[in-house]
Design a protein around this motif. Sequence first.
Motif, short mmCIF file in Angstrom:
data_model
loop_
_atom_site.label_atom_id
_atom_site.label_comp_id
_atom_site.label_asym_id
_atom_site.label_seq_id
_atom_site.Cartn_x
_atom_site.Cartn_y
_atom_site.Cartn_z
N ILE A 119 0.83 -1.20 0.00
CA ILE A 119 0.00 0.00 0.00
C ILE A 119 0.86 1.25 0.00
O ILE A 119 0.65 2.19 -0.79
N TYR A 134 -5.17 1.64 -6.52
CA TYR A 134 -5.81 0.51 -5.83
C TYR A 134 -5.76 -0.74 -6.71
O TYR A 134 -5.55 -1.85 -6.22
N PHE A 147 -3.99 -4.28 -5.27
CA PHE A 147 -4.63 -5.58 -5.09
C PHE A 147 -4.15 -6.60 -6.11
O PHE A 147 -4.14 -7.80 -5.85
N GLU A 185 -16.36 0.50 -4.64
CA GLU A 185 -15.77 -0.44 -3.69
C GLU A 185 -14.83 -1.37 -4.44
O GLU A 185 -15.07 -1.71 -5.61
N VAL A 235 -12.76 -4.56 0.59
CA VAL A 235 -11.46 -4.27 1.20
C VAL A 235 -11.01 -2.84 0.96
O VAL A 235 -10.08 -2.35 1.61
N GLY A 236 -11.65 -2.16 0.02
CA GLY A 236 -11.30 -0.77 -0.26
C GLY A 236 -12.50 -0.01 -0.76
O GLY A 236 -13.45 -0.60 -1.29
N TYR A 287 -10.25 7.99 0.32
CA TYR A 287 -9.85 6.69 -0.21
C TYR A 287 -9.41 5.78 0.95
O TYR A 287 -8.40 6.05 1.59
N ILE A 321 -8.72 1.78 2.75
CA ILE A 321 -8.46 0.34 2.62
C ILE A 321 -8.46 -0.26 4.02
O ILE A 321 -7.77 0.24 4.92
N VAL A 380 -7.96 -6.99 4.68
CA VAL A 380 -7.31 -7.58 3.50
C VAL A 380 -6.75 -8.96 3.84
O VAL A 380 -6.86 -9.91 3.05
#
Length: 571
Positions: free
Chosen positions: A57, A181, A185, A209, A408-409, A441, A443, A448
Motif C-alpha cells: 500500500i 488501488y 490488489f 468499492e 477491502v477498499g 480513499y 483500505i 485484507v
Amino acid sequence: MRLSQYPINTVKETPAEAEVTSHQLMLRAGLIRRLAAGIYTWLPLGLRTLRKVERIIREEMDHAGALEVLMPAVQPAELWQESGRWDQYGPELLRLKDRHDRAFVIGPTHEEVITDLARRELKSYRQLPVNFYQIQIKFRDEIRPRFGVMRGREFIMKDAYSFHADEASMAAGYDAMHAAYTRMFTRMGLNFRPVRADTGSIGGSASEEFQVLADSGEDAIAVSDGDDFAANLELAAALPPTQPRPAASAPMATVSTPKTRTIAEVSALLGVPPERCLKTLIVDGDDGGVVALVLRGDHELNAVKAQKLPGIANPLCMATPERVLAATGAEPGSIGPVGLSCRVLADHSALALADFVCGANQRESHLTGVNWVRDLPEAEAADLRNVVNGDPSPSGTGTLTVVRGIEVGHIFQLGRKYSEALKATVLDTAGKPTTLFMGCYGIGVTRVVAAAIEQNHDDKGILWPEPLAPYQVLLITMSPARSEAVRTAGDALYAQLTAAGIEVLYDDRDARPGVKFTDAELLGIPHCVVIGERGLAAGTLEYRHRRTGGNEETPADGILDFLRSRFAPPV
C-alpha cells in the motif's frame, strides 16, 4: 525464524468462537489472539503478512504522489460537532471525556481531522492538488463484532484524503487512486473487482468499492459477462423489460386463501408461480403518510433504491401494522394494490405482468386475473428491486451474475461536504476564497488479510498468495534429534537461503513428521523444502508446493536456483 524457538502453538480443533473460515484459520495458525469482543492481538506470523500488505500500500500510494502523515486516534468532539456528524454517526462512535470533562472520540475515520489540517495549512491554489494518507488504528463500536478481524471494533485502515481546486481535479485524483488501488490488489495476488457503490454515511457524489471475490463474502455484487461492469447489489439498476405487457385474458376474481401470508404459501395454494404474483409493501412517506411499493413475488425489495425515491422516508421504514390497517383495511399478508387510496409505486417488472395474483385487502383473500388499467390505475414505474442472475446488464452488454465479495477498499468523490462544513478554503487564481473539493480513499488493512484467506484456502489450511505469505519457504527437517546429518544440513540450508535474501520459516522442532506436515498445510507457506536422511544420502531434497501439491525430488546442490525458478514473478 526457527519454530523450535517460537512459543506460540498452532491449534488442532476449530475454536467455537470462530464463524467464518478466515477467523478459524487465523486462530488455529496462531496469526491472532482475541483480547476482547472485536479486538485482537496480532502475533508474529500474522503481523508479517499485515506488514506486507502495508508495504505494498505504501509503495503504491507513494508512487501515486500521496504524502504520508499520522493523525491522532483521539479527536476532539468539537470537530465532529462542526461537521454535523456528532449526532449523525450514531452509537458506533466511541465517545469519552478527559479529566477536564472535555469530550473526545476515538476516531472511526479522519475526514474532520484532515480537513482541519487542510484549512490551517493550505492557503493557495498553488498548493493543490495534494493527497495525504496514513495507516493507522481505527475504532468503531460495532453492536455485534463478528468474523474475527473481518468485522472487528478495532482495526487498521489506510485512509487518504485529497484536496483540489475544482471538480475536474477531484475527478482526476479519484482516477489516480482507482489506478493505484488496482495495482495494489493485483500485486497482492487477489482476485478482485472494482464495483460501483452507494456513498453511504461518508457522503459524496461518486464511489467505488474494491471487492475481493469469495463465496463467503458479506456483499452481493452484480457483474456483467459482457464487459467490466460491476456494481454493488444496492446500486445495480434493474432495467425495464423490453417486451410489451400482454393483453388481459382473464376476469378478476376474489378467491379464499386461508392461512396464507407469504408469496410461497399463496403460490402453492393457487398453483401459480411466484413470478405471476405481486406483493405489496407499505412504507412510511416523507410527508407523514404511507406509500405502497409493489414488486413481483420472486423479487426482493432494494431498500437503498427505494429510500432515494422522492416522497419516501429516508432511511426506509416499514409502516407499523396499525398504519397498514388504516391505509389498506387489511393486515399484512392480504395486501394488494387494487383500491388503494395512497400513492402506489410499482417495479418495472411488476408493471409488465398481466392476469396476476395479488392481495385483496380482505382477510385471507386474494385476487386473481388482475390487470393494470382495467382493474386498477397504472402505478408509478420505479426501479425497486435487487437484480437477479440473467438480468440484462445496465451497461447494455451481456447479462448479470450475482456473486459474493468482501469489501477491502472504498474510494469516494466527496465534493465539498466536509470542506464547506469546516470552512476549508484557499485563494483561487483571482485571489478570492474558494471552498476545497475533496476525495477520500480507504483500505481495510486488517480486513485484507482475512479476505485473502477467505479467497485462498482448502480443507487443510491457508493457501497464501505469494506476495502476502509470512515467509516464502518452509524448511522442514525430518527427525533432526535422531540424525545429526539432517540437523547439520538443515542449519546450513537455513543459513544459505537466509543469506540469499529468501524468507525462511525453519521447522527444526523435534516433532513427528505428521505434526510438521499438518502444520505446514495449516500455515500455508507457498514453498516447502524437506530434508530427510534417505534423500540426504542420495544428494536430493524434497520440494512441495502448497497450492499445487505433489512432491518433487531436486538435487541439493542446486536448491537455490531451483527455488528461485519456482517463485512467482513480481507484479
